[in-house]
Motif scaffolding. Structure first.
Motif, PDB file in Angstrom:
ATOM      1  N   ILE A  19      36.394  34.767  33.595  1.00 20.85           N
ATOM      2  CA  ILE A  19      35.345  34.261  32.286  1.00 20.85           C
ATOM      3  C   ILE A  19      34.069  33.987  33.032  1.00 20.85           C
ATOM      4  CG2 ILE A  19      34.567  32.985  30.535  1.00 20.85           C
ATOM      5  CD1 ILE A  19      37.392  32.811  29.772  1.00 20.85           C
ATOM      6  N   PRO A  20      32.762  34.440  33.266  1.00 23.36           N
ATOM      7  CA  PRO A  20      31.564  34.104  33.654  1.00 23.36           C
ATOM      8  C   PRO A  20      31.157  32.772  33.017  1.00 23.36           C
ATOM      9  CG  PRO A  20      31.332  36.298  32.760  1.00 23.36           C
ATOM     10  CD  PRO A  20      32.592  35.882  32.232  1.00 23.36           C
ATOM     11  N   VAL A  21      30.903  31.827  33.906  1.00 29.10           N
ATOM     12  CA  VAL A  21      30.665  30.689  33.333  1.00 29.10           C
ATOM     13  C   VAL A  21      29.469  30.468  32.434  1.00 29.10           C
ATOM     14  CG1 VAL A  21      28.925  30.014  35.258  1.00 29.10           C
ATOM     15  CG2 VAL A  21      30.185  27.923  33.868  1.00 29.10           C
ATOM     16  N   ILE A  22      28.413  31.549  32.349  1.00 29.44           N
ATOM     17  CA  ILE A  22      27.733  31.759  31.634  1.00 29.44           C
ATOM     18  C   ILE A  22      28.052  31.857  30.148  1.00 29.44           C
ATOM     19  CG2 ILE A  22      25.644  33.216  30.957  1.00 29.44           C
ATOM     20  CD1 ILE A  22      25.046  32.150  33.533  1.00 29.44           C
ATOM     21  N   ALA A  23      29.129  32.386  29.861  1.00 28.36           N
ATOM     22  CA  ALA A  23      29.893  32.580  28.598  1.00 28.36           C
ATOM     23  C   ALA A  23      30.025  31.067  27.879  1.00 28.36           C
ATOM     24  CB  ALA A  23      31.112  33.420  28.680  1.00 28.36           C
TER      25      ALA A  23
ATOM     26  N   LEU B 202      28.268  28.437  28.572  1.00 25.09           N
ATOM     27  CA  LEU B 202      26.846  27.901  28.380  1.00 25.09           C
ATOM     28  C   LEU B 202      26.446  27.516  27.010  1.00 25.09           C
ATOM     29  CD1 LEU B 202      24.339  26.729  29.860  1.00 25.09           C
ATOM     30  CD2 LEU B 202      23.421  28.887  29.848  1.00 25.09           C
ATOM     31  N   PRO B 203      26.469  28.443  26.117  1.00 25.24           N
ATOM     32  CA  PRO B 203      26.161  28.095  24.939  1.00 25.24           C
ATOM     33  C   PRO B 203      26.966  26.995  23.959  1.00 25.24           C
ATOM     34  CG  PRO B 203      26.735  30.488  25.053  1.00 25.24           C
ATOM     35  CD  PRO B 203      26.921  29.991  26.419  1.00 25.24           C
ATOM     36  N   ILE B 204      28.423  27.011  24.348  1.00 25.76           N
ATOM     37  CA  ILE B 204      29.113  26.198  23.871  1.00 25.76           C
ATOM     38  C   ILE B 204      28.617  24.670  24.355  1.00 25.76           C
ATOM     39  CG2 ILE B 204      31.410  25.382  23.511  1.00 25.76           C
ATOM     40  CD1 ILE B 204      32.463  28.063  24.301  1.00 25.76           C
TER      41      ILE B 204
ATOM     42  N   LEU C  72      25.634  24.160  25.246  1.00 31.97           N
ATOM     43  CA  LEU C  72      24.430  23.853  24.672  1.00 31.97           C
ATOM     44  C   LEU C  72      24.644  23.139  23.389  1.00 31.97           C
ATOM     45  CD1 LEU C  72      22.059  26.440  25.863  1.00 31.97           C
ATOM     46  CD2 LEU C  72      21.741  24.188  26.277  1.00 31.97           C
ATOM     47  N   VAL C  73      25.550  23.723  22.602  1.00 33.18           N
ATOM     48  CA  VAL C  73      25.734  23.514  21.237  1.00 33.18           C
ATOM     49  C   VAL C  73      26.249  21.941  21.147  1.00 33.18           C
ATOM     50  CG1 VAL C  73      27.449  23.676  19.381  1.00 33.18           C
ATOM     51  CG2 VAL C  73      25.911  25.539  20.242  1.00 33.18           C
ATOM     52  N   LEU C  74      27.201  21.727  22.066  1.00 38.29           N
ATOM     53  CA  LEU C  74      27.892  20.281  22.216  1.00 38.29           C
ATOM     54  C   LEU C  74      27.056  19.178  22.670  1.00 38.29           C
ATOM     55  CD1 LEU C  74      31.291  21.064  23.268  1.00 38.29           C
ATOM     56  CD2 LEU C  74      30.763  20.233  21.055  1.00 38.29           C
TER      57      LEU C  74
ATOM     58  N   ILE D 202      18.072  28.415  32.263  1.00 38.02           N
ATOM     59  CA  ILE D 202      17.985  28.972  30.883  1.00 38.02           C
ATOM     60  C   ILE D 202      18.720  27.979  30.023  1.00 38.02           C
ATOM     61  CG2 ILE D 202      18.358  31.187  31.903  1.00 38.02           C
ATOM     62  CD1 ILE D 202      21.334  31.381  31.184  1.00 38.02           C
TER      63      ILE D 202
ATOM     64  N   GLN E 235      22.959  32.467  18.836  1.00 39.65           N
ATOM     65  CA  GLN E 235      22.862  30.707  19.012  1.00 39.65           C
ATOM     66  C   GLN E 235      21.575  30.270  18.330  1.00 39.65           C
ATOM     67  OE1 GLN E 235      22.438  29.309  22.940  1.00 39.65           O
ATOM     68  NE2 GLN E 235      22.351  27.332  22.275  1.00 39.65           N
TER      69      GLN E 235
ATOM     70  N   MET F 271      28.055  34.003  18.134  1.00 40.37           N
ATOM     71  CA  MET F 271      27.935  33.492  19.342  1.00 40.37           C
ATOM     72  C   MET F 271      29.353  33.529  19.965  1.00 40.37           C
ATOM     73  SD  MET F 271      26.813  29.634  20.503  1.00 40.37           S
ATOM     74  CE  MET F 271      28.623  28.809  20.497  1.00 40.37           C
TER      75      MET F 271
ATOM     76  N   LEU G 186      32.235  38.615  26.455  1.00 39.85           N
ATOM     77  CA  LEU G 186      32.085  38.500  27.625  1.00 39.85           C
ATOM     78  C   LEU G 186      33.195  38.183  28.586  1.00 39.85           C
ATOM     79  CD1 LEU G 186      29.291  38.484  29.104  1.00 39.85           C
ATOM     80  CD2 LEU G 186      29.266  36.064  28.876  1.00 39.85           C
TER      81      LEU G 186
END
Lengths: 280, 291
Positions: free
Chosen positions: A121-125, A127-129, A131-133, A216, B244, B252, B259
């Motif tokens: 799993i790319p760690v980028i995936a 990132l949004p989680i 960021l939300v947390l 980002i 997002q 999201m 991904l």
């Protein structure tokens, strides 16, 4: 297999030292000088437009100004904080969990499929989680770095623990070495080369993920500064490239420090004894 | 995994070879091998299944906006990515990934081989290659954007530039490790330089080249997403960041799962191709290991 996969990575084998030293470093300096001169010449001749790619002198002078400002060092400090704490947490968890999983065949086979999947799993995936947390904070950077470092390293630790020589283990048992002492004195040293290989990769990966999280995700540090400079338009491009140079130099520095530390910690191991023998 | 595949292949061969006298024992061994493979697969899968089950059960009654029920995420995943509008985003991402990765792989092997054969160039450039290798590639994204804009070219350039280094350095390292006796033998047999490179050096370096290619693949996927994330109007990364930013957490999560699927599938394809390409290497190692 992972040993073979990772072994050659990230380390340019040092050439045979001795006679060719002067020549080698002369050549390297010449290449550096030639590259810088070519960069400057292309800018001066107008072949690369100045509003897209700054000239060498502009970039170097921007770097000089930055080096004397507090902004640069604050950014370096923030980047290093995310890198170091994330690496420590991810690496610590990987060593504990990897050792536990490596000690039992059933646990190993159960865990390895999950680990192999998470590794892809790319760690980028994530990132949004994150960021939300946590928003654009240091915690977010640490969590991402720890996540990115954990999966490849835990595999290395598993392999390392499983590669333990049965004779060494039985000898330790017969001598009554058990529990935490067995772990520290027998298992960990035997797994050390594998862990070192994994860590060498992790040092670079952690820095990349840290800077991505800034670039980002908006966490403060070198990545955020690069983005700020880009958004300020062409006049700030020399600053942007100066920050990029700093990021690369930081990578080289951290990798170099790791190699030094590895040589110091692992001096007793076969691979380093061999290296020392060649160097002498 | 490799051992299981080999065992399965072996038992399949034994089964098909079965002359009437040996058919019974061959069948028995096939059954034994199959049950062994099934047992191993079960050990490898149970924890994974348990984790997904736990997520499913834990999130089933979830009312949190951030962590929607897995069932809903899977439904969105299907509606968006399998039959829905996001299919185009997936296609554009994969296109850039394939192109950038192919360029990085070919150029990495080619330049690595060239540097290996030109000793002085290698000596002179090695610290700078290392600098580029450890330079966190995502920092180059803004720089590449200023030169190439935000189109497809920018993404392919970023992926190729970032992913070339693991392959290049591993190719170089692998070729440096080629047994000198083999090279001398090839020379004594009168093989030309090009033929030596293709028939002796490349196969000997292949395991390490493949290791480099595998790293390059992971780097490619990361850079694919980063490039779409920072500046783009399409792709998986763009989809995730738009979802997002518009508080569409279901979208999201579906992008994140997509991904993960892309990463897992790319890795699986790579391992399958690797087993095919390097079967002689792993075969030899297995024999050595047994002896």
């Amino acid at each position: 297999m992972a040993g073979a996969v990772l072994a050659g990575e990230g380390r340019l084998a040092p050439g045979a030292p001795g006679r060719g030293w002067g020549l080698r470093y002369g050549l390297r300096l010449a290449v550096l000088a030639a590259a810088l001169a070519l960069w400057q010449a292309l800018s001066a001749a107008g072949l690369i437009p100045g509003d897209e790619f700054p000239s060498m002198t502009a970039t170097v002078s921007a770097l000089g100004h930055l080096a004397m400002s507090a902004t640069l060092w604050a950014a370096v400090r923030d980047t290093l904080a995310g890198w170091a704490i994330g690496l420590a947490i991810g690496g610590g968890c990987a060593i504990v969990i990897g050792s536990l999983a490596g000690l039992s065949g059933f646990a190993y086979r159960s865990v390895i499929g999950v680990v192999e999947f998470f590794k892809t799993i790319p760690v980028i995936a994530i990132l949004p989680i994150a960021l939300v947390l946590w928003g654009a904070t240091l915690t977010m950077k640490i969590a991402l770095v720890a996540f990115a470092v954990f999966w490849p390293l835990v595999i290395q630790v598993c392999y390392g623990v499983r590669s333990l020589d049965p004779i060494a283990r039985d000898t330790a048992r017969v001598l009554g070495v058990r529990g935490a002492r067995e772990f520290l004195m027998v298992i960990l040293p035997s797994a050390a080369p594998f862990i070192a290989t994994g860590l060498r990769v992790s040092v670079a990966v952690a820095l990349i993920v840290d800077i991505v999280a800034e670039l980002i995700g908006g966490g403060s540090g070198l990545g955020a500064q690069i983005l700020v400079a880009e958004n300020s338009g062409p006049s700030a491009y020399p600053v942007m490239y100066a920050y990029i140079l700093v990021a690369g130099l930081l990578g080289v520095l951290l990798a170099g420090l790791f190699t030094l530390a590895e040589g110091w910690v692992m001096h007793w191991h076969e691979s380093h004894r061999m290296a020392a023998g060649h160097a002498g | 995994m490799r051992g299981e595949a080999a065992a399965a292949a072996g038992s399949a061969q034994a089964g098909s070879a079965g002359s009437s006298a040996r058919a019974g024992s061959a069948r028995a061994s096939t059954v034994r091998a199959a049950s062994r493979v099934a047992g191993r697969a079960a050990t490898r899968a149970w924890l994974f299944a348990a984790l997904i089950g736990a997520w499913w059960a834990w999130s089933a009654g979830s009312t949190s906006v951030y962590f929607p029920p897995l069932a809903k995420i899977v439904r969105t995943l299907w509606a968006q990515w399998a039959v829905g509008p996001a299919r185009a985003q997936l296609g554009s991402s994969l296109e850039h990934l394939a192109l950038g990765y192919a360029i990085a792989g070919l150029a990495g092997i080619g330049i690595g081989a060239l540097l290996w054969s030109l000793r002085y160039l290698r000596e002179a450039t090695s610290p700078y290659l290392y600098f580029l290798y450890v330079l966190p590639a995502p920092v180059l994204v803004p720089a590449v954007i200023t030169v190439f804009g935000i189109g497809a070219a920018m993404k392919v350039v970023i992926i190729a530039f970032a992913a070339i280094w693991p392959t290049l350095l591993n190719t170089l390292d692998g070729m440096r490790g080629v047994d000198a006796v083999k090279l001398d033998t090839a020379r004594a047999l009168g093989m030309s330089g090009a033929r030596r490179t293709l028939a002796v050096v490349l196969p000997a370096a292949a395991p390490q080249v493949v290791a480099g290619l595998r790293n390059s693949l992971q780097v490619s996927i990361i850079l694919m997403v980063v490039s779409e994330w920072v500046a783009s109007t399409g792709g998986i990364g763009y989809y995730i960041v738009t979802a997002q930013e518009s508080f569409d957490y279901l979208g999201m999560w579906s992008g994140i799962l997509m991904l993960a699927i892309v990463g897992g599938a790319a890795n699986l394809l790579f391992v399958l191709a690797e087993n095919r390409l390097l079967y002689w290497h792993y075969g030899a190692r297995a024999v050595e290991g047994r002896a």
